[in-house]
Scaffold this active site. Structure first.
Site, mmCIF file in Angstrom:
data_model
loop_
_atom_site.group_PDB
_atom_site.id
_atom_site.type_symbol
_atom_site.label_atom_id
_atom_site.label_comp_id
_atom_site.label_asym_id
_atom_site.label_seq_id
_atom_site.Cartn_x
_atom_site.Cartn_y
_atom_site.Cartn_z
ATOM 1 N N HIS A 55 -1.136 7.733 5.562
ATOM 2 C CA HIS A 55 -2.331 8.423 5.044
ATOM 3 C C HIS A 55 -3.426 8.588 6.112
ATOM 4 O O HIS A 55 -4.428 9.267 5.848
ATOM 5 C CB HIS A 55 -2.937 7.648 3.871
ATOM 6 C CG HIS A 55 -2.040 7.560 2.673
ATOM 7 N ND1 HIS A 55 -1.516 8.662 2.059
ATOM 8 C CD2 HIS A 55 -1.584 6.482 1.975
ATOM 9 C CE1 HIS A 55 -0.752 8.273 1.022
ATOM 10 N NE2 HIS A 55 -0.770 6.962 0.961
ATOM 11 N N ASP A 66 7.995 7.095 0.377
ATOM 12 C CA ASP A 66 6.897 6.415 -0.307
ATOM 13 C C ASP A 66 6.504 7.272 -1.515
ATOM 14 O O ASP A 66 6.601 8.503 -1.467
ATOM 15 C CB ASP A 66 5.716 6.285 0.667
ATOM 16 C CG ASP A 66 4.595 5.410 0.144
ATOM 17 O OD1 ASP A 66 4.468 4.268 0.616
ATOM 18 O OD2 ASP A 66 3.834 5.877 -0.740
ATOM 19 N N HIS A 82 3.705 7.998 -2.587
ATOM 20 C CA HIS A 82 2.508 8.800 -2.301
ATOM 21 C C HIS A 82 2.805 9.796 -1.179
ATOM 22 O O HIS A 82 3.581 9.489 -0.269
ATOM 23 C CB HIS A 82 1.343 7.883 -1.892
ATOM 24 C CG HIS A 82 1.029 6.849 -2.923
ATOM 25 N ND1 HIS A 82 1.426 5.535 -2.786
ATOM 26 C CD2 HIS A 82 0.393 6.949 -4.111
ATOM 27 C CE1 HIS A 82 1.030 4.853 -3.863
ATOM 28 N NE2 HIS A 82 0.405 5.685 -4.685
ATOM 29 N N ASP A 92 6.921 1.788 -2.938
ATOM 30 C CA ASP A 92 6.096 1.755 -4.149
ATOM 31 C C ASP A 92 6.553 2.743 -5.223
ATOM 32 O O ASP A 92 5.897 2.884 -6.252
ATOM 33 C CB ASP A 92 4.612 1.969 -3.798
ATOM 34 C CG ASP A 92 4.400 3.068 -2.777
ATOM 35 O OD1 ASP A 92 5.362 3.817 -2.477
ATOM 36 O OD2 ASP A 92 3.265 3.173 -2.261
HETATM 37 ZN ZN LIG Z 1 2.383 4.579 -1.193
#
Ligand SMILES: [Zn+2]
Length: 349
Positions: A126, A163, A165, A250
């Site tokens: 990120h 992931d 996200h 996650d």
């Molecule tokens: Zn994540």
């Protein structure tokens, strides 16, 4: 085929303290390192990282942002953003996290191992050029991809991000470039709310970003079916010289920050797929830890990845048997959107 595995680990990564109750805590790595020693001792090459250089960090990050991170050194507590705190040693850990992925790259390029897992923190996908976020300080894999181009002259690097996200920082870094192909599967409605299907890259990079948006209740079969259909086609069409994985865990159903419903079995299937497409064909494979916030789910999922990487055939049945109408529909949607770019579909419409 016997393919050697390198593991990057370092106690310094535990010195990045995020504060009581923060999900990205040092205990994540403590659990993983314990599992490694107890279950995989002697089966991997241990690689000790060194910090990245300023030149390497600035391949992705702006000098002003690097100075901001440096200014947190030895300060007990700084909020780089509302969700990304730093402690006295976080700056050092962040330089070492990027350096850990670079160490893995060097080991792969030197032929010391065929695949490498960098168990580092803070995570990276990120982190933007000029901003921390989502618990990430430096974009470990984006830095490594840029360095792979500069130092080793690689022209085609595939980054797979499983992931839950979207890796907005990796996408930002390479959105206009074709030398890095970014494929991300994620739950679009979650943080950071980017990575929609129609985000495919711009200019010379058009068609080199592939976003696969998962439904919130996506399970093992959905995700494995989707990957089994799409990833081999991307690898064949793009012909990468290096495959990297932003390996977040996650998406597991027990993750406190995740939304999807995967079990650890999915990571055996994904591990077997990237092993077969990468190192089994002579393409080096570099996985770097991103998210995963339930210590138990993270440990069991990384265990499944390792078993698949180390044992030919492990996880193949899980992958082969995945049968999902939704997975097939998602793959068709990806082909429909990306067909016109002809990057990995040979110009098929
Ligand atoms: Zn994540």
């Amino acid at each position: 085929m016997d393919l050697s595995l390198g593991i990057v680990r370092d106690p310094e990564y535990l010195e990045h303290k995020t504060g009581l109750g923060h999900p990205e805590d040092p205990g994540r790595l403590t659990s993983l390192y314990q599992m490694l020693d107890q279950e995989f001792g002697g089966r991997f090459l241990a690689l000790a990282p060194t910090p990245a250089s300023l030149e390497q960090i600035e391949l992705v990050h702006s000098p002003a942002y690097v100075q901001l991170v440096l200014s947190t050194a030895r300060r007990a507590f700084t909020n780089l953003t509302s969700d990304t705190p730093s402690s006295a040693h976080s700056c050092q850990a962040a330089w070492l996290a990027a350096g850990g992925c670079l160490k893995a790259l060097e080991a792969l390029m030197a032929g010391q191992c065929a695949m490498c897992l960098a168990l580092v923190r803070p995570p990276g996908h990120h982190a933007l050029s000029g901003q921390a976020g989502g618990f990430c300080i430096f974009n470990n894999l984006a830095i490594t991809a840029r360095w792979a181009r500069r130092a080793f002259g690689l022209k085609r690097i595939l980054i797979i991000d499983w992931d839950v996200h979207h890796g907005n920082g990796i996408q930002e870094a390479f959105y206009r470039e074709r030398e890095v192909f970014y494929l991300s599967s994620h739950y679009y409605q979650a943080y950071p709310h980017s990575g929609d299907w129609e985000e495919v890259g711009l200019g010379g990079g058009a068609g080199y970003t592939l976003n696969l948006c998962l439904p919130g209740d996506a399970g093992d079969d959905d995700v494995l079916h989707l990957y089994r259909e799409i990833l081999p086609q991307v690898v064949e069409g793009y012909d990468p010289q290096l495959i990297m994985v932003a390996a977040g865990y996650d998406a597991h159903k027990d993750d406190p920050l995740g939304n999807t419903q995967l079990t650890e079995r999915a990571f055996a299937g994904l591990g077997s797929l990237v092993r077969r497409l990468g190192p089994a064909k002579g393409i080096p494979l570099l996985l770097a830890l991103e998210g995963g916030y339930s210590h138990e789910a993270l440990t069991s999922s990384v265990r499944q990845s390792l078993l698949a990487l180390l044992n030919p055939g492990y996880g193949e049945d899980i992958l082969a048997q995945a049968d999902s109408f939704r997975g097939r529909a998602l793959a068709n949607k990806a082909r429909h959107i990306h067909g016109p770019y002809g990057v990995w579909m040979g110009g098929m419409m």
